[in-house]
Write a protein that holds these residues in place. Structure first.
Motif, PDB file in Angstrom:
ATOM      1  N   SER A  42      -8.608  26.215 -82.857  1.00  0.00           N
ATOM      2  CA  SER A  42      -8.027  26.928 -81.148  1.00  0.00           C
ATOM      3  C   SER A  42      -8.572  27.128 -80.646  1.00  0.00           C
ATOM      4  CB  SER A  42      -6.922  27.432 -82.077  1.00  0.00           C
ATOM      5  OG  SER A  42      -7.202  28.255 -82.953  1.00  0.00           O
ATOM      6  N   ARG A  43      -9.387  28.116 -80.952  1.00  0.00           N
ATOM      7  CA  ARG A  43      -9.811  29.379 -80.032  1.00  0.00           C
ATOM      8  C   ARG A  43     -11.215  28.717 -78.808  1.00  0.00           C
ATOM      9  NH1 ARG A  43     -12.273  33.050 -84.645  1.00  0.00           N
ATOM     10  NH2 ARG A  43     -12.807  30.499 -85.655  1.00  0.00           N
ATOM     11  N   VAL A  44     -11.497  27.556 -79.214  1.00  0.00           N
ATOM     12  CA  VAL A  44     -12.528  26.613 -78.440  1.00  0.00           C
ATOM     13  C   VAL A  44     -11.148  25.841 -77.158  1.00  0.00           C
ATOM     14  CG1 VAL A  44     -13.986  24.741 -77.296  1.00  0.00           C
ATOM     15  CG2 VAL A  44     -13.493  26.762 -79.567  1.00  0.00           C
ATOM     16  N   VAL A  45     -11.423  26.053 -75.694  1.00  0.00           N
ATOM     17  CA  VAL A  45     -10.594  25.714 -74.751  1.00  0.00           C
ATOM     18  C   VAL A  45     -11.265  24.688 -73.596  1.00  0.00           C
ATOM     19  CG1 VAL A  45      -8.209  25.654 -73.483  1.00  0.00           C
ATOM     20  CG2 VAL A  45      -8.436  27.909 -75.297  1.00  0.00           C
ATOM     21  N   PRO A  46     -11.662  24.042 -74.193  1.00  0.00           N
ATOM     22  CA  PRO A  46     -12.947  23.063 -72.811  1.00  0.00           C
ATOM     23  C   PRO A  46     -12.437  23.073 -71.452  1.00  0.00           C
ATOM     24  CG  PRO A  46     -12.681  21.563 -74.282  1.00  0.00           C
ATOM     25  CD  PRO A  46     -10.953  22.612 -74.967  1.00  0.00           C
ATOM     26  N   VAL A  60     -12.734  15.252 -76.224  1.00  0.00           N
ATOM     27  CA  VAL A  60     -13.412  14.544 -78.335  1.00  0.00           C
ATOM     28  C   VAL A  60     -13.361  15.714 -79.079  1.00  0.00           C
ATOM     29  CG1 VAL A  60     -14.308  13.328 -79.912  1.00  0.00           C
ATOM     30  CG2 VAL A  60     -14.151  12.391 -77.583  1.00  0.00           C
ATOM     31  N   ARG A  61     -12.548  15.931 -80.228  1.00  0.00           N
ATOM     32  CA  ARG A  61     -11.987  17.143 -81.018  1.00  0.00           C
ATOM     33  C   ARG A  61     -12.690  16.625 -82.183  1.00  0.00           C
ATOM     34  NH1 ARG A  61      -9.643  21.794 -77.803  1.00  0.00           N
ATOM     35  NH2 ARG A  61     -10.596  23.146 -79.719  1.00  0.00           N
ATOM     36  N   ASN A  62     -13.642  17.224 -83.474  1.00  0.00           N
ATOM     37  CA  ASN A  62     -13.426  17.318 -84.707  1.00  0.00           C
ATOM     38  C   ASN A  62     -13.526  18.355 -85.291  1.00  0.00           C
ATOM     39  OD1 ASN A  62     -15.702  16.845 -85.329  1.00  0.00           O
ATOM     40  ND2 ASN A  62     -15.517  14.823 -84.298  1.00  0.00           N
ATOM     41  N   CYS A 107     -17.581  28.644 -86.532  1.00  0.00           N
ATOM     42  CA  CYS A 107     -16.793  28.038 -87.465  1.00  0.00           C
ATOM     43  C   CYS A 107     -16.659  27.829 -88.266  1.00  0.00           C
ATOM     44  CB  CYS A 107     -18.183  26.928 -86.457  1.00  0.00           C
ATOM     45  SG  CYS A 107     -18.263  25.243 -87.016  1.00  0.00           S
ATOM     46  N   GLY A 108     -15.772  26.977 -88.278  1.00  0.00           N
ATOM     47  CA  GLY A 108     -14.973  27.464 -89.803  1.00  0.00           C
ATOM     48  C   GLY A 108     -15.510  26.151 -90.926  1.00  0.00           C
TER      49      GLY A 108
END
Length: 214
Positions: A42-46, A60-62, A107-108
């Motif tokens: 959620s902290r990565v906002v393209p 594209v997110r995963n 990164c989790g």
């Protein structure tokens, strides 16, 4: 949830009005210039990171910004088809000619690959997905980092390198790249500072993106 509902009202009253003509132009088609493949974190906002507008990025997110290696025998029940089909759609249908694979700090998914079996078994779908990161884990452990901090730093960056390699296993990607029709980038985003590092595939180094180096 109240803040989200209030956010929708604010968007409709302020932001949408500001870009009304842009949204009107996007109502029947999209022409994004870049495929931005990143993590679900959620902290990565393209759009915020790149200062881009609606319609610019095909996102594209995963978990772990993973590109599953190309498999010719894939079928419709293949759990990795979501990302694979999005890449194919971006290049073959939308005609996108830029790809960015963007990993990030803390990164989790990159951390989870070092968890014990008992912990991973609590989230079996996560466990199955991050098996794709096993080659990254093996490479990092070969380097024998002396601390967990260094191990994470190496894992997150080597992961980006590995996903770039995986991307090149797609025949249509490799062909377009070799013909000079496709530009591919690997980015490493530091959440706490806002810095973004770009990976040089020739020197195999990450260099900060700034005004002097683009």
């Amino acid at each position: 949830m109240k803040e989200l509902f209030d956010g929708v009202v604010k968007f409709q009253e302020d932001d949408f009005v500001q870009y009304k003509d842009l949204y009107e132009s996007l109502k029947k088609h999209q022409e994004p210039h870049t495929l931005f493949l990143t993590c679900v974190d959620s902290r990565v906002v393209p759009n915020l990171i790149t200062n881009s507008l609606p319609g610019d990025l095909f996102v594209v997110r995963n978990m772990g910004n993973i590109v599953p290696p190309y498999r010719q025998d894939s079928n419709l029940r293949d759990g990795y088809l979501s990302t694979t089909s999005a890449i194919e759609y971006a290049l073959s249908i939308l005609g996108i000619r830029n790809i960015i694979i963007c990993g990030h700090s803390d990164c989790g998914a990159c951390s989870a690959i070092y968890e014990d079996e008992e912990t991973l078994n609590k989230a079996p779908y996560v466990k199955k997905w991050i098996e794709l990161l096993n080659p990254v884990k093996e490479k990092v452990l070969e380097l024998n980092p002396k601390s967990k901090v260094k191990r994470m730093w190496l894992t997150e960056q080597i992961n980006i390198e590995k996903q770039l390699e995986n991307l090149m296993t797609y025949p249509f990607v490799e062909e377009m790249f070799d013909r000079g029709e496709l530009r591919i980038y690997g980015w490493y985003y530091i959440i706490s500072t806002g810095q973004v590092f770009n990976y040089n595939m020739i020197t195999k180094e990450f260099k900060p993106i700034n005004k002097d180096k683009k």
